[in-house]
Design a protein around this motif. Structure first.
Motif, short mmCIF file in Angstrom:
data_model
loop_
_atom_site.label_atom_id
_atom_site.label_comp_id
_atom_site.label_asym_id
_atom_site.label_seq_id
_atom_site.Cartn_x
_atom_site.Cartn_y
_atom_site.Cartn_z
N VAL A 121 0.82 -1.21 0.00
CA VAL A 121 0.00 0.00 0.00
C VAL A 121 0.86 1.26 0.00
O VAL A 121 0.58 2.21 -0.73
CB VAL A 121 -0.97 0.00 1.21
CG1 VAL A 121 -1.62 1.35 1.39
CG2 VAL A 121 -2.01 -1.09 1.05
N LEU A 122 1.90 1.28 0.81
CA LEU A 122 2.69 2.50 0.97
C LEU A 122 3.69 2.74 -0.17
O LEU A 122 4.09 3.88 -0.40
CB LEU A 122 3.44 2.47 2.30
CG LEU A 122 2.55 2.47 3.54
CD1 LEU A 122 3.40 2.27 4.80
CD2 LEU A 122 1.73 3.74 3.63
N SER A 178 1.04 5.61 -10.15
CA SER A 178 0.29 5.16 -11.33
C SER A 178 -0.54 3.91 -11.05
O SER A 178 -1.50 3.64 -11.75
CB SER A 178 1.26 4.88 -12.49
OG SER A 178 2.16 3.85 -12.14
N GLY A 179 -0.19 3.15 -10.02
CA GLY A 179 -0.94 1.94 -9.68
C GLY A 179 -1.95 2.13 -8.57
O GLY A 179 -2.62 1.19 -8.16
N VAL A 180 -2.07 3.36 -8.07
CA VAL A 180 -3.01 3.65 -6.98
C VAL A 180 -4.34 4.10 -7.60
O VAL A 180 -4.37 5.06 -8.36
CB VAL A 180 -2.46 4.74 -6.05
CG1 VAL A 180 -3.46 5.10 -4.97
CG2 VAL A 180 -1.14 4.29 -5.43
N VAL A 184 11.39 10.78 -1.28
CA VAL A 184 12.71 10.78 -1.93
C VAL A 184 12.83 9.77 -3.06
O VAL A 184 13.71 9.92 -3.92
CB VAL A 184 13.86 10.57 -0.91
CG1 VAL A 184 13.89 11.69 0.12
CG2 VAL A 184 13.80 9.22 -0.25
N ILE A 185 11.98 8.75 -3.10
CA ILE A 185 12.04 7.80 -4.21
C ILE A 185 11.15 8.36 -5.32
O ILE A 185 9.95 8.08 -5.38
CB ILE A 185 11.59 6.38 -3.78
CG1 ILE A 185 12.45 5.86 -2.63
CG2 ILE A 185 11.65 5.43 -4.97
CD1 ILE A 185 11.99 4.53 -2.05
N THR A 186 11.74 9.15 -6.15
CA THR A 186 10.97 9.88 -7.16
C THR A 186 10.30 8.95 -8.17
O THR A 186 9.27 9.32 -8.74
CB THR A 186 11.85 10.89 -7.90
OG1 THR A 186 12.97 10.20 -8.47
CG2 THR A 186 12.35 11.98 -6.94
N SER A 187 10.83 7.77 -8.37
CA SER A 187 10.22 6.85 -9.34
C SER A 187 8.84 6.36 -8.89
O SER A 187 8.07 5.86 -9.71
CB SER A 187 11.14 5.65 -9.60
OG SER A 187 11.33 4.90 -8.41
N LEU A 188 8.52 6.53 -7.62
CA LEU A 188 7.19 6.16 -7.13
C LEU A 188 6.13 7.17 -7.58
O LEU A 188 4.95 6.84 -7.64
CB LEU A 188 7.17 6.06 -5.60
CG LEU A 188 7.94 4.91 -4.97
CD1 LEU A 188 7.87 5.01 -3.44
CD2 LEU A 188 7.42 3.57 -5.43
N GLY A 189 6.57 8.39 -7.83
CA GLY A 189 5.62 9.42 -8.22
C GLY A 189 4.71 9.83 -7.07
O GLY A 189 3.63 10.37 -7.28
N ARG A 190 5.14 9.57 -5.87
CA ARG A 190 4.35 9.92 -4.69
C ARG A 190 5.11 10.99 -3.92
O ARG A 190 6.27 11.27 -4.19
CB ARG A 190 4.14 8.68 -3.81
CG ARG A 190 3.38 7.59 -4.54
CD ARG A 190 3.23 6.36 -3.73
NE ARG A 190 2.27 6.56 -2.67
CZ ARG A 190 1.53 5.60 -2.15
NH1 ARG A 190 1.63 4.38 -2.60
NH2 ARG A 190 0.68 5.85 -1.19
#
Length: 113
Positions: A18-19, A24-26, A76-82
């Motif tokens: 979830v976290l 894009s998958g949320v 900080v994990i920019t690839s998550l887009g969150r």
């Protein structure tokens, strides 16, 4: 510990999904639903951890640390887009308290260790 720990392990795995699912998958949800999910997720972590008879204060302190770290990692994990959100972290802590109260009541009014 055995089978008592399985719900907690399952809750931890669910929390990671979830976290840390990329934005894009949320799925889209009504405003505020994100906060409800955070509160319930951390309540589940606290309640199942206490039900597994993990020591209360290290568990609860660890969950607070997990709440903080998860928000920092989301930022900080920019690839998550969150993005990290202080309010999400506060709601996580509220959920931990809720889970503690539920576990306390379910465990026959006895105080979690």
């Amino acid at each position: 510990m055995g089978r008592r720990i399985l719900p907690f392990v399952t809750a931890v795995l669910l929390s990671v999904i979830v976290l840390f699912t990329p934005q894009s998958g949320v799925p889209d949800s009504p405003p505020g639903m994100d906060k409800v999910v955070h509160a319930l997720l951390f309540a589940l972590l606290a309640a199942t951890g206490l039900r597994a008879r993990l020591p209360a204060w290290p568990l609860l302190g660890g969950l607070v640390a997990y709440a903080v770290v998860s928000e920092v990692l989301q930022a900080v994990i920019t690839s998550l887009g969150r993005g990290g959100d202080v309010v999400d972290g506060l709601v996580d802590v509220l959920g931990i308290g809720l889970g503690w109260l539920v576990a306390r009541r379910v465990l026959s009014g006895s105080r979690p260790r």
